[in-house]
Enzyme design. Structure first.
Site, PDB file in Angstrom:
ATOM      1  N   ASP A 214       0.865  -1.189   0.000  1.00  0.00           N
ATOM      2  CA  ASP A 214       0.000   0.000   0.000  1.00  0.00           C
ATOM      3  C   ASP A 214       0.897   1.232   0.000  1.00  0.00           C
ATOM      4  O   ASP A 214       1.739   1.399   0.891  1.00  0.00           O
ATOM      5  CB  ASP A 214      -0.901   0.002   1.235  1.00  0.00           C
ATOM      6  CG  ASP A 214      -1.816   1.217   1.274  1.00  0.00           C
ATOM      7  OD1 ASP A 214      -2.670   1.341   0.383  1.00  0.00           O
ATOM      8  OD2 ASP A 214      -1.650   2.055   2.187  1.00  0.00           O
TER       9      ASP A 214
ATOM     10  N   CYS B  38     -12.429  -4.647   6.883  1.00  0.00           N
ATOM     11  CA  CYS B  38     -11.731  -5.309   7.989  1.00  0.00           C
ATOM     12  C   CYS B  38     -11.040  -6.562   7.460  1.00  0.00           C
ATOM     13  O   CYS B  38     -11.695  -7.442   6.890  1.00  0.00           O
ATOM     14  CB  CYS B  38     -12.714  -5.669   9.107  1.00  0.00           C
ATOM     15  SG  CYS B  38     -11.953  -6.593  10.475  1.00  0.00           S
TER      16      CYS B  38
ATOM     17  N   CYS C 204     -15.889  -6.411  15.321  1.00  0.00           N
ATOM     18  CA  CYS C 204     -15.466  -7.725  15.791  1.00  0.00           C
ATOM     19  C   CYS C 204     -14.403  -7.623  16.877  1.00  0.00           C
ATOM     20  O   CYS C 204     -13.991  -8.642  17.436  1.00  0.00           O
ATOM     21  CB  CYS C 204     -14.921  -8.555  14.624  1.00  0.00           C
ATOM     22  SG  CYS C 204     -13.371  -7.945  13.915  1.00  0.00           S
TER      23      CYS C 204
ATOM     24  N   ASP D 155      -3.093   1.691   7.206  1.00  0.00           N
ATOM     25  CA  ASP D 155      -2.261   1.312   6.069  1.00  0.00           C
ATOM     26  C   ASP D 155      -1.941  -0.182   6.069  1.00  0.00           C
ATOM     27  O   ASP D 155      -1.955  -0.829   5.019  1.00  0.00           O
ATOM     28  CB  ASP D 155      -0.965   2.128   6.075  1.00  0.00           C
ATOM     29  CG  ASP D 155      -1.235   3.614   5.931  1.00  0.00           C
ATOM     30  OD1 ASP D 155      -2.249   3.969   5.292  1.00  0.00           O
ATOM     31  OD2 ASP D 155      -0.443   4.426   6.459  1.00  0.00           O
TER      32      ASP D 155
ATOM     33  N   GLU E 172      -1.988  -1.556  -5.811  1.00  0.00           N
ATOM     34  CA  GLU E 172      -3.264  -0.950  -6.174  1.00  0.00           C
ATOM     35  C   GLU E 172      -3.104  -0.160  -7.456  1.00  0.00           C
ATOM     36  O   GLU E 172      -2.110   0.542  -7.649  1.00  0.00           O
ATOM     37  CB  GLU E 172      -3.746  -0.029  -5.047  1.00  0.00           C
ATOM     38  CG  GLU E 172      -5.176   0.443  -5.207  1.00  0.00           C
ATOM     39  CD  GLU E 172      -5.655   1.211  -3.992  1.00  0.00           C
ATOM     40  OE1 GLU E 172      -6.843   1.594  -3.958  1.00  0.00           O
ATOM     41  OE2 GLU E 172      -4.847   1.426  -3.063  1.00  0.00           O
TER      42      GLU E 172
ATOM     43  N   CYS F 133     -12.550  -9.881   9.707  1.00  0.00           N
ATOM     44  CA  CYS F 133     -13.905 -10.431   9.580  1.00  0.00           C
ATOM     45  C   CYS F 133     -14.573 -10.066   8.263  1.00  0.00           C
ATOM     46  O   CYS F 133     -15.609 -10.630   7.918  1.00  0.00           O
ATOM     47  CB  CYS F 133     -14.783  -9.963  10.742  1.00  0.00           C
ATOM     48  SG  CYS F 133     -15.149  -8.194  10.729  1.00  0.00           S
TER      49      CYS F 133
END
Length: 397
Positions: A188, A326, A347, A354, A273, A329
């Site tokens: 990232d 997330c 959760c 990041d 990305e 989860c």
């Protein structure tokens, strides 16, 4: 089957006054021939006619016989022919819709360069001599060429700071695919940290432009006070500004080369990305920081090194909500402002923004190999399925 990689080795050299004058003449003639050929092809385009490389080559022969353009005979003919080939390639890319219509070269703004093929230079015992020159170039050999390899093409250029460079294109048999591994990493990019890896490692953003910002601003103020018109004092002030920009660029490229080489050597699969940097720099508040980070250069270096060494780079769709999802989860938050750097999911998992994004990018990238989901941007056929739709994360009990 082993594929030999063509690799360009770039060196700085220090020409004599005679060599500098000869190269400057060559740069001017290359620019002139390119513009003349572009004008001829543009005029033919308005008449709904098409002119190819062979026709422009015949035009070049005719131009040399005129009194007005007789000076074209004073330089090597090879760089002039190469300029016509470059124009042909530009039109090929234009007709294939890979590039815009070719533009005319400017004496002040365009890159000064000339390309020589094997018939226009001599390379013996580590000494390079170009056509129309008696003495070899004084090259600063910062690294040796591959053993037993001779350049097939030589490109000479001069940057805006007045530095001279020679780039030699060679077959490099030393570039081989690295042993395959089972390691994968999500990457990232950011501004506070240049890179954040899915392993949790954060790489500091050096901010090369910020280090020289005061010196750059001072040099630009001095340049702005010089009278326009091409005087010697203005040329010196312009060169001072160009040298600072060149120093910033060199530092940035050096950092990116080291980072990309390390990542490619350590990982088999690299997930990034697909960012539209050209659109992102339109943000006036972040344009300078984004440009200084060099995200586009980072991706370019990463991709070609991955091809060299047998690695895989996967680009996840830019609309993939890596920061708001997330990684534990799979819950997707509705909003995630930029100032939020740490957040807690329902959760109970607490995420660094990041690191969480890098983990989600890695998971989306691995989904490509698992089920063939299309996380790459579907340019030709829009609407490809996202990897997150192929594999929906389950909540832990």
């Amino acid at each position: 089957m082993t594929t030999v990689v063509k690799r360009a080795f770039k060196y700085r050299f220090y020409p004599t006054d005679a060599q500098a004058a000869e190269l400057s003449r060559t740069f001017g003639c290359v620019r002139k021939v390119y513009n003349l050929a572009l004008a001829a092809r543009t005029q033919a385009w308005t008449r709904q006619e098409r002119v190819n490389y062979n026709q422009t080559s015949a035009m070049l022969t005719a131009w040399k016989r005129t009194e007005e353009l007789a000076y074209l005979n004073e330089v090597s003919s090879v760089p002039l022919q190469q300029a016509l080939r470059h124009l042909q390639l530009a039109f090929t890319n234009f007709f294939a819709r890979r590039a815009k219509y070719p533009r005319f070269k400017s004496r002040k703004r365009s890159r000064k360069s000339a390309e020589y093929t094997t018939s226009a230079f001599r390379f013996r015992d580590g000494r390079l001599t170009l056509a129309k020159m008696r003495e070899p170039l004084d090259i600063a050999w910062s690294r040796p060429l591959p053993a037993g390899v001779s350049p097939s093409t030589v490109t000479v250029s001069q940057d805006s700071a007045g530095r001279w460079f020679v780039s030699m294109l060679c077959d490099d048999p030393s570039v081989q695919h690295l042993p395959a591994t089972d390691t994968a990493v999500g990457i990232d990019v950011g501004l506070n940290h240049l890179l954040t890896l899915s392993t949790g490692e954060k790489i500091t953003n050096p901010r090369h432009e910020r280090r020289d910002r005061a010196a750059l601003a001072r040099a630009q103020r001095r340049l702005a006070k010089k009278a326009s018109g091409g005087g010697a004092n203005r040329a010196k002030a312009r060169r001072r500004v160009a040298k600072i920009h060149a120093r910033i660029t060199d530092r940035r490229r050096d950092t990116l080369h080291k980072l990309t080489t390390r990542l490619v050597r350590e990982n088999q699969t690299l997930v990034i990305e697909d960012l539209t940097v050209r659109n992102m720099v339109k943000n006036r508040n972040l344009a300078r920081a984004i440009s200084d980070a060099g995200w586009a250069d980072f991706r370019s270096l990463l991709e070609y090194k991955a091809r060299w060494y047998g690695r895989e780079v996967i680009a996840v769709d830019r609309w993939f909500p890596s920061s708001k999802l997330c990684s534990r989860c799979g819950t997707l938050k509705k909003q995630m402002p930029l100032h939020v750097r740490t957040w807690t999911c329902d959760c109970g998992a607490t995420h660094d923004r990041d690191v969480n994004a890098a983990k989600n990018l890695l998971a989306a990238g691995l989904a490509v190999t698992a089920c063939g989901a299309g996380v790459r941007p579907q340019r030709s056929t829009p609407g490809g399925q996202s990897a997150t739709k192929q594999e929906t994360p389950r909540r832990e009990p």
